[in-house]
Design an enzyme around this catalytic site. Sequence first.
Site, PDB file in Angstrom:
ATOM      1  N   ASP A  41       0.828  -1.208   0.000  1.00  0.00           N
ATOM      2  CA  ASP A  41       0.000   0.000   0.000  1.00  0.00           C
ATOM      3  C   ASP A  41       0.861   1.256   0.000  1.00  0.00           C
ATOM      4  OD1 ASP A  41       0.521  -0.149   2.804  1.00  0.00           O
ATOM      5  OD2 ASP A  41      -1.259  -1.433   2.969  1.00  0.00           O
ATOM      6  N   LYS A  63      -4.147   2.725  -0.089  1.00  0.00           N
ATOM      7  CA  LYS A  63      -5.269   3.361   0.592  1.00  0.00           C
ATOM      8  C   LYS A  63      -4.789   4.723   1.052  1.00  0.00           C
ATOM      9  CE  LYS A  63      -6.265  -0.247   3.364  1.00  0.00           C
ATOM     10  NZ  LYS A  63      -6.932  -0.803   4.535  1.00  0.00           N
ATOM     11  N   MET A 177      -3.347   8.469  12.330  1.00  0.00           N
ATOM     12  CA  MET A 177      -4.421   8.942  11.434  1.00  0.00           C
ATOM     13  C   MET A 177      -5.243  10.045  12.105  1.00  0.00           C
ATOM     14  SD  MET A 177      -5.657   5.287   9.864  1.00  0.00           S
ATOM     15  CE  MET A 177      -5.306   4.257  11.279  1.00  0.00           C
TER      16      MET A 177
HETATM   17  N1  SAH Z   1       0.524  -0.141  10.601  1.00  0.00           N
HETATM   18  C1  SAH Z   1       1.055   1.198  10.639  1.00  0.00           C
HETATM   19  C2  SAH Z   1      -0.020   2.220  10.853  1.00  0.00           C
HETATM   20  C3  SAH Z   1      -1.004   2.334   9.699  1.00  0.00           C
HETATM   21  S1  SAH Z   1      -2.178   3.594   9.958  1.00  0.00           S
HETATM   22  C4  SAH Z   1       2.122   1.287  11.746  1.00  0.00           C
HETATM   23  O1  SAH Z   1       2.280   0.342  12.530  1.00  0.00           O
HETATM   24  O2  SAH Z   1       2.819   2.295  11.804  1.00  0.00           O
HETATM   25  C5  SAH Z   1      -1.466   4.937   9.079  1.00  0.00           C
HETATM   26  C6  SAH Z   1      -1.026   6.017  10.017  1.00  0.00           C
HETATM   27  O3  SAH Z   1       0.206   5.669  10.652  1.00  0.00           O
HETATM   28  C7  SAH Z   1      -0.734   7.349   9.357  1.00  0.00           C
HETATM   29  O4  SAH Z   1      -1.911   8.079   9.127  1.00  0.00           O
HETATM   30  C8  SAH Z   1       0.146   8.012  10.405  1.00  0.00           C
HETATM   31  O5  SAH Z   1      -0.620   8.496  11.472  1.00  0.00           O
HETATM   32  C9  SAH Z   1       0.958   6.827  10.904  1.00  0.00           C
HETATM   33  N2  SAH Z   1       2.254   6.708  10.204  1.00  0.00           N
HETATM   34  C10 SAH Z   1       2.704   5.649   9.524  1.00  0.00           C
HETATM   35  N3  SAH Z   1       3.960   5.871   9.057  1.00  0.00           N
HETATM   36  C11 SAH Z   1       4.297   7.113   9.466  1.00  0.00           C
HETATM   37  C12 SAH Z   1       5.461   7.935   9.323  1.00  0.00           C
HETATM   38  N4  SAH Z   1       6.534   7.525   8.653  1.00  0.00           N
HETATM   39  N5  SAH Z   1       5.445   9.169   9.901  1.00  0.00           N
HETATM   40  C13 SAH Z   1       4.381   9.600  10.584  1.00  0.00           C
HETATM   41  N6  SAH Z   1       3.265   8.876  10.753  1.00  0.00           N
HETATM   42  C14 SAH Z   1       3.213   7.653  10.206  1.00  0.00           C
END
Ligand code: SAH
Length: 251
Positions: A41, A63, A177
């Site tokens: 994704d 997404k 998010m």
């Molecule tokens: N499974 C992922 C989260 C997915 S939900 C995890 O464990 O990190 C997606 C959200 O994760 C984004 O909207 C943001 O809030 C956060 N996110 C993921 N990668 C990020 C990054 N490099 N920097 C800041 N926020 C991040």
Amino acid sequence: MPNQATDNGHVVLVGAGPGDPDLLTLRALHFIQRGDVIVHDRLVSDEILGLVPEGVEKVFVGKAPGRHILKQEEINELLVELATKHKLVVRLKGGDPFVFGRGSEEAEHLIKHGISYDVVPGITAAAGCGAAARIPLTHRGMARSVRFITGHHKEGHGLDIDWATLADPEMTVVIYMGLKNLNNIVANMIQAGRAPDTPAAIVENGATEKQRIAYTSLQDLPQTRLEGDFKPPSLLIVGQVIEIAKILNHD
Ligand code: SAH
């Protein structure tokens, strides 16, 4: 391992971490280099996709907030379909597959269809962004616990959060998010008793070359977000520990 009983392939849900290839686990790299097909994704960075051997099919099921290219049910179905055609299907997800990644829904669906699967953990955004912004998520005397919440909700539903449980001044709150409903989140946390001047931070593209960080306070989060024009993926961190970051940022 291929699924002997059914001749179906095997699916591995692989956490790709926050985006920097250096933050992949060796196991994740192993599967990225050996998958017969890669399903990924939007949060999986180009640098990481660059590690996929040439000629291997990459399926984008991206997404983005508010515009799902494929619905979760369609992704679930696609994984089953691919597992009937390939030996090893690698489902690459940003961060950790089991933290707000819906990996467990994909796993449930695979089980239902008799397809074997494994999970490879990844560095979740909270850990990646915490380290990048030098914000310890816990710190003796300042944060005795940490909560991960999502600011996203299903269309037509309100945020399903028990706000009162976030009022503890010694709890770090990490919001995934959170940009879309930021005003709502901030208002609810303050109303539940969290001090408006509690330190807070926004980390955009944390642990990548594009990283941007703003240190602010709970009440000023919406304003800081507007001024800095912060966009997804951004992580919000609220708690006294942000004060420590100010010290830890002095090299
Ligand atoms: N499974 C992922 C989260 C997915 S939900 C995890 O464990 O990190 C997606 C959200 O994760 C984004 O909207 C943001 O809030 C956060 N996110 C993921 N990668 C990020 C990054 N490099 N920097 C800041 N926020 C991040």
